[in-house]
Design a protein around this motif. Sequence first.
Motif, short mmCIF file in Angstrom:
data_model
loop_
_atom_site.label_atom_id
_atom_site.label_comp_id
_atom_site.label_asym_id
_atom_site.label_seq_id
_atom_site.Cartn_x
_atom_site.Cartn_y
_atom_site.Cartn_z
N GLN A 27 24.75 37.61 31.09
CA GLN A 27 25.32 36.59 31.97
C GLN A 27 26.85 36.54 31.85
O GLN A 27 27.55 36.38 32.85
N LYS A 28 27.36 36.67 30.64
CA LYS A 28 28.81 36.68 30.45
C LYS A 28 29.44 37.90 31.12
O LYS A 28 30.49 37.80 31.77
N LEU A 29 28.80 39.04 30.97
CA LEU A 29 29.31 40.28 31.58
C LEU A 29 29.29 40.17 33.10
O LEU A 29 30.25 40.54 33.77
N ILE A 30 28.22 39.62 33.65
CA ILE A 30 28.13 39.45 35.10
C ILE A 30 29.22 38.50 35.60
O ILE A 30 29.87 38.76 36.60
N ALA A 31 29.41 37.39 34.90
CA ALA A 31 30.42 36.41 35.31
C ALA A 31 31.82 37.02 35.31
O ALA A 31 32.60 36.82 36.25
N GLU A 32 32.14 37.77 34.27
CA GLU A 32 33.46 38.39 34.20
C GLU A 32 33.65 39.46 35.28
O GLU A 32 34.71 39.55 35.89
N THR A 33 32.61 40.26 35.51
CA THR A 33 32.68 41.30 36.54
C THR A 33 32.80 40.66 37.92
O THR A 33 33.60 41.10 38.75
N TRP A 34 32.00 39.63 38.16
CA TRP A 34 32.04 38.93 39.45
C TRP A 34 33.44 38.35 39.70
O TRP A 34 33.99 38.49 40.79
N LYS A 35 34.00 37.73 38.67
CA LYS A 35 35.32 37.12 38.81
C LYS A 35 36.39 38.19 39.07
O LYS A 35 37.29 37.98 39.89
N ALA A 36 36.28 39.33 38.40
CA ALA A 36 37.25 40.40 38.61
C ALA A 36 37.17 40.97 40.02
O ALA A 36 38.19 41.33 40.61
N ARG A 37 35.95 41.05 40.57
CA ARG A 37 35.76 41.64 41.90
C ARG A 37 36.05 40.66 43.04
O ARG A 37 36.51 41.08 44.09
N PRO A 42 30.99 33.34 39.74
CA PRO A 42 29.79 33.44 40.58
C PRO A 42 29.23 32.05 40.86
O PRO A 42 29.40 31.14 40.05
N PRO A 43 28.59 31.88 42.00
CA PRO A 43 28.03 30.57 42.32
C PRO A 43 26.92 30.18 41.35
O PRO A 43 26.19 31.04 40.86
N HIS A 51 30.08 28.35 49.02
CA HIS A 51 29.58 29.72 48.93
C HIS A 51 28.57 29.96 50.04
O HIS A 51 27.72 29.12 50.30
N GLY A 52 28.68 31.11 50.67
CA GLY A 52 27.74 31.45 51.74
C GLY A 52 26.39 31.86 51.18
O GLY A 52 26.25 32.18 49.99
N LEU A 53 25.38 31.86 52.03
CA LEU A 53 24.03 32.21 51.62
C LEU A 53 23.96 33.64 51.08
O LEU A 53 23.30 33.90 50.08
N THR A 54 24.68 34.54 51.70
CA THR A 54 24.69 35.94 51.25
C THR A 54 25.21 36.04 49.82
O THR A 54 24.63 36.75 48.99
N GLU A 55 26.29 35.34 49.54
CA GLU A 55 26.85 35.37 48.19
C GLU A 55 25.90 34.74 47.17
O GLU A 55 25.73 35.25 46.06
N LEU A 56 25.26 33.65 47.54
CA LEU A 56 24.30 33.00 46.65
C LEU A 56 23.12 33.91 46.33
O LEU A 56 22.72 34.04 45.18
N VAL A 57 22.59 34.55 47.36
CA VAL A 57 21.45 35.45 47.16
C VAL A 57 21.86 36.66 46.32
O VAL A 57 21.13 37.07 45.40
N ALA A 58 23.02 37.23 46.61
CA ALA A 58 23.49 38.38 45.84
C ALA A 58 23.69 38.03 44.37
O ALA A 58 23.26 38.78 43.48
N THR A 60 22.34 35.58 42.64
CA THR A 60 21.05 35.27 42.02
C THR A 60 20.25 36.53 41.73
O THR A 60 19.70 36.69 40.64
N ALA A 61 20.18 37.41 42.70
CA ALA A 61 19.41 38.65 42.53
C ALA A 61 20.01 39.53 41.44
O ALA A 61 19.29 40.06 40.58
N LEU A 62 21.32 39.68 41.47
CA LEU A 62 22.00 40.50 40.47
C LEU A 62 21.82 39.93 39.07
O LEU A 62 21.45 40.65 38.13
N THR A 63 22.04 38.64 38.93
CA THR A 63 21.90 38.01 37.62
C THR A 63 20.47 38.09 37.12
O THR A 63 20.23 38.46 35.96
#
Length: 87
Positions: A27-37, A42-43, A51-58, A60-63
Amino acid sequence: MSGSKQQDLVAKLVGTAAALAAAWLAQKLIAETWKARTGHEPPRADDEGDHGLTELVAATALTGAIVGVARVLATRGAAKLTSNDGA
């Protein structure tokens, strides 16, 4: 407590600790990567942001996928390390 039961308990405890640590790290790695990109965190479920629905779904699925895989691999690795035969 017999040796086998004690070893099973140790394996479960180590597996649980490894799974929790792997999930936290993922989760920490995902949050840092998401923030960098994206430039923002992340929502999350308790966010009131726009946050749009697409971003929320992406997010959630990735995490979910990465945390799930990390937990499984950590649990299996811990089980292998604590097994009788070591193989």
